[in-house]
Design an enzyme around this catalytic site. Structure first.
Site, short mmCIF file in Angstrom:
data_model
loop_
_atom_site.label_atom_id
_atom_site.label_comp_id
_atom_site.label_asym_id
_atom_site.label_seq_id
_atom_site.Cartn_x
_atom_site.Cartn_y
_atom_site.Cartn_z
CB CYS A 110 29.14 33.16 37.30
SG CYS A 110 30.40 33.87 38.36
CG HIS A 152 32.83 28.68 37.35
ND1 HIS A 152 31.91 29.06 36.40
CD2 HIS A 152 32.78 29.65 38.30
CE1 HIS A 152 31.35 30.21 36.76
NE2 HIS A 152 31.86 30.59 37.91
CD GLU A 153 33.68 28.71 42.39
OE1 GLU A 153 34.16 29.83 42.66
OE2 GLU A 153 32.49 28.57 42.06
CG HIS A 156 35.64 33.23 40.00
ND1 HIS A 156 35.12 34.35 39.39
CD2 HIS A 156 34.62 32.34 40.07
CE1 HIS A 156 33.84 34.14 39.11
NE2 HIS A 156 33.51 32.93 39.50
#
Ligand code: NI
Length: 197
Positions: A110, A152-153, A156
């Site tokens: 990341c 994953h995004e 965030h």
């Protein structure tokens, strides 16, 4: 357009849920997207979420490069095109729905956790939706690396970094050390450069 500073793990903006975007077509969002694309291009990753550039809004951008090793491996194994290359995609106010209970482990890194890598469980197949930069609703199915990048995004946007998803912290370490471990046959990461998400 500008290259923005990327927040690193420990900064509060990465630890709080981001706010929905009320007007995806506003000049502020168009400007933010242009800056995020420049920043991702400069940083050399494959995905970026607005909180990573200190903007607490539900906006992500990502792509899956052609020839990305996992995608190639999945294709070689006869898995579906949902894990193929994906052009640069903008998602505003995204939603994710797992398509089944399958999960898989793979190495992630990341831009907000520089130099590190870890093995993270993710849903194998998902459907995701969101609003694009022209304001239209958009929906896709994804699997493999493509599905992993989207998960994953979107994490965030909920204040979650990949180490918080890990189930075995022995599989977390400096990327160069984990890569060396892999080359020595000791089970480390074969993660490639420029895959931070
Ligand atoms: Ni990330």
């Amino acid at each position: 357009m500008a290259i923005l500073k990327i927040a690193r793990m420990g900064h509060p903006v990465l630890g709080h849920p981001a706010e929905p975007v009320e007007d995806p077509g506003s000049p502020e969002i168009i400007h933010l997207l242009a800056d995020m694309i420049d920043t991702l291009d400069d940083a050399g990753g494959v995905g970026l979420a607005a909180p990573q550039v200190h903007v607490p809004l539900r906006v992500v951008i990502f792509f899956v490069p052609p020839g990305r090793s996992a995608a190639q491996r999945y294709r070689d194994a006869g898995l579906d095109e949902d894990d193929g290359p994906v052009p640069l995609t903008v998602l505003i106010n995204p939603r994710i729905e797992p398509l089944d209970d399958d999960t898989g482990l793979a190495w992630e890194s990341c831009l907000s956790v520089p130099g590190m890598t870890g093995e993270v469980p993710r849903h194998t197949r998902i459907r995701y939706s969101g609003v694009t930069q022209d304001g239209s609703l958009f929906e896709r199915t994804a699997e493999g690396f493509h599905a992993r990048v989207v998960q994953h995004e979107c994490d965030h946007l909920d204040g979650i970094l990949y180490p918080q998803r890990m189930t075995d912290m022995a599989r977390f370490g400096f990327a160069d050390e984990m890569k060396r471990r892999h080359e020595d046959g000791n089970g480390g990461a074969e993660a490639e450069e420029d895959e931070e998400i």
